[in-house]
Design a protein around this motif. Structure first.
Motif, mmCIF file in Angstrom:
data_model
loop_
_atom_site.group_PDB
_atom_site.id
_atom_site.type_symbol
_atom_site.label_atom_id
_atom_site.label_comp_id
_atom_site.label_asym_id
_atom_site.label_seq_id
_atom_site.Cartn_x
_atom_site.Cartn_y
_atom_site.Cartn_z
ATOM 1 N N ALA A 32 0.829 -1.208 0.000
ATOM 2 C CA ALA A 32 0.000 0.000 0.000
ATOM 3 C C ALA A 32 0.863 1.258 0.000
ATOM 4 O O ALA A 32 0.620 2.190 -0.775
ATOM 5 C CB ALA A 32 -0.935 -0.010 1.209
ATOM 6 N N ASP A 33 1.883 1.280 0.851
ATOM 7 C CA ASP A 33 2.774 2.440 0.923
ATOM 8 C C ASP A 33 3.506 2.655 -0.396
ATOM 9 O O ASP A 33 3.697 3.786 -0.837
ATOM 10 C CB ASP A 33 3.797 2.272 2.047
ATOM 11 C CG ASP A 33 3.172 2.356 3.434
ATOM 12 O OD1 ASP A 33 2.011 2.797 3.544
ATOM 13 O OD2 ASP A 33 3.853 1.953 4.400
ATOM 14 N N VAL A 39 -4.233 0.169 2.967
ATOM 15 C CA VAL A 39 -4.051 -1.256 3.269
ATOM 16 C C VAL A 39 -5.329 -2.022 2.951
ATOM 17 O O VAL A 39 -5.293 -3.092 2.348
ATOM 18 C CB VAL A 39 -3.628 -1.453 4.747
ATOM 19 C CG1 VAL A 39 -3.615 -2.926 5.114
ATOM 20 C CG2 VAL A 39 -2.282 -0.810 5.011
ATOM 21 N N ALA A 40 -6.476 -1.469 3.335
ATOM 22 C CA ALA A 40 -7.760 -2.128 3.088
ATOM 23 C C ALA A 40 -7.997 -2.315 1.584
ATOM 24 O O ALA A 40 -8.489 -3.365 1.151
ATOM 25 C CB ALA A 40 -8.900 -1.324 3.708
ATOM 26 N N ARG A 44 -8.529 -5.858 -0.241
ATOM 27 C CA ARG A 44 -9.732 -6.116 -1.050
ATOM 28 C C ARG A 44 -9.345 -6.576 -2.448
ATOM 29 O O ARG A 44 -9.938 -7.500 -2.997
ATOM 30 C CB ARG A 44 -10.602 -4.855 -1.154
ATOM 31 C CG ARG A 44 -11.538 -4.634 0.007
ATOM 32 C CD ARG A 44 -12.587 -3.568 -0.306
ATOM 33 N NE ARG A 44 -12.026 -2.311 -0.793
ATOM 34 C CZ ARG A 44 -11.590 -1.318 -0.005
ATOM 35 N NH1 ARG A 44 -11.640 -1.453 1.306
ATOM 36 N NH2 ARG A 44 -11.112 -0.204 -0.526
ATOM 37 N N ARG A 45 -8.344 -5.930 -3.024
ATOM 38 C CA ARG A 45 -7.909 -6.288 -4.372
ATOM 39 C C ARG A 45 -7.307 -7.694 -4.393
ATOM 40 O O ARG A 45 -7.570 -8.467 -5.315
ATOM 41 C CB ARG A 45 -6.915 -5.253 -4.912
ATOM 42 C CG ARG A 45 -7.599 -3.969 -5.347
ATOM 43 C CD ARG A 45 -6.584 -2.885 -5.705
ATOM 44 N NE ARG A 45 -7.228 -1.677 -6.150
ATOM 45 C CZ ARG A 45 -7.442 -1.358 -7.425
ATOM 46 N NH1 ARG A 45 -7.066 -2.183 -8.396
ATOM 47 N NH2 ARG A 45 -8.027 -0.227 -7.744
ATOM 48 N N LEU A 46 -6.514 -8.037 -3.399
ATOM 49 C CA LEU A 46 -5.957 -9.400 -3.331
ATOM 50 C C LEU A 46 -7.073 -10.430 -3.223
ATOM 51 O O LEU A 46 -7.041 -11.468 -3.895
ATOM 52 C CB LEU A 46 -4.983 -9.526 -2.157
ATOM 53 C CG LEU A 46 -3.613 -8.889 -2.369
ATOM 54 C CD1 LEU A 46 -2.846 -8.823 -1.040
ATOM 55 C CD2 LEU A 46 -2.812 -9.648 -3.415
ATOM 56 N N ARG A 50 -7.901 -13.286 -6.057
ATOM 57 C CA ARG A 50 -8.036 -14.720 -5.743
ATOM 58 C C ARG A 50 -9.367 -15.253 -6.265
ATOM 59 O O ARG A 50 -9.431 -16.327 -6.863
ATOM 60 C CB ARG A 50 -7.936 -14.942 -4.237
ATOM 61 C CG ARG A 50 -6.554 -14.743 -3.665
ATOM 62 C CD ARG A 50 -6.541 -15.001 -2.149
ATOM 63 N NE ARG A 50 -5.280 -14.623 -1.577
ATOM 64 C CZ ARG A 50 -5.082 -13.526 -0.836
ATOM 65 N NH1 ARG A 50 -6.092 -12.708 -0.545
ATOM 66 N NH2 ARG A 50 -3.882 -13.256 -0.358
ATOM 67 N N ALA A 51 -10.454 -14.501 -6.015
ATOM 68 C CA ALA A 51 -11.789 -14.934 -6.443
ATOM 69 C C ALA A 51 -11.881 -15.044 -7.963
ATOM 70 O O ALA A 51 -12.549 -15.942 -8.487
ATOM 71 C CB ALA A 51 -12.849 -13.967 -5.917
#
Length: 160
Positions: A32-33, A39-40, A44-46, A50-51
């Motif tokens: 994120a940095d 971070v959220a 969410r993107r990870l 995966r989905a």
């Protein structure tokens, strides 16, 4: 994913994937940095990646030599019959064989290319007798023994 499924990915997804595919232990905060998201948002993107099946698995890459499997062989397999049932049966056999690290159905001189990991040449010979020579549909196979693992991995070159 199909060819057109990557349209759902944006530049942030690719930047996250570039980092994640090389080290899944990197904290979401570090990603994120680095890329300018929260971070959220990274988490969410990870989860979404995966989905979507973009991230298929998250595994540890082991050094075969350090776990007693120093012999790597590249094996070209030529089948006698290539009907749908014959191919499915061979694929199933490769999936069930622990020695087979990778299996590719290919064009060209061979029908399949295998990467086989073994403890020693005797173990490789036992594999060939049990899995290849015992298969009445295997017309022939050729083996190349790897002298040095120069580059291995599963990283994918990403756009951008």
């Amino acid at each position: 994913m199909h060819k057109d499924d990557n349209a759902a990915l944006d530049a942030f997804d690719y930047r996250i994937l570039e980092r994640w595919q090389h080290d899944t232990r990197i904290p979401a905060k570090a990603i994120a940095d680095e890329i300018g998201l929260s971070v959220a948002a990274v988490q969410r993107r990870l989860k979404r990646l995966r989905a979507l099946g973009v991230i298929r698995r998250e595994v540890a890459e082991l050094d075969p030599r350090k776990v007693g499997r120093p012999v790597t062989c590249i094996v070209g397999v030529d089948l006698d019959r290539e009907g749908a049932e014959d191919l499915a049966r061979f694929r199933k056999k490769m999936l069930a064989s622990a020695e087979v690290q990778q299996c590719y159905y290919v064009t060209g001189q061979n029908d399949f290319m295998l990467v086989v990991i073994a403890a020693d040449m005797e173990a490789y010979d036992a594999f060939t007798r049990r899995v290849l020579l015992a298969d009445g549909n295997v017309k022939s196979f050729t083996t190349q023994v790897v002298l040095e693992r120069v580059k291995t991995g599963v990283s994918v070159q990403l756009p951008g």
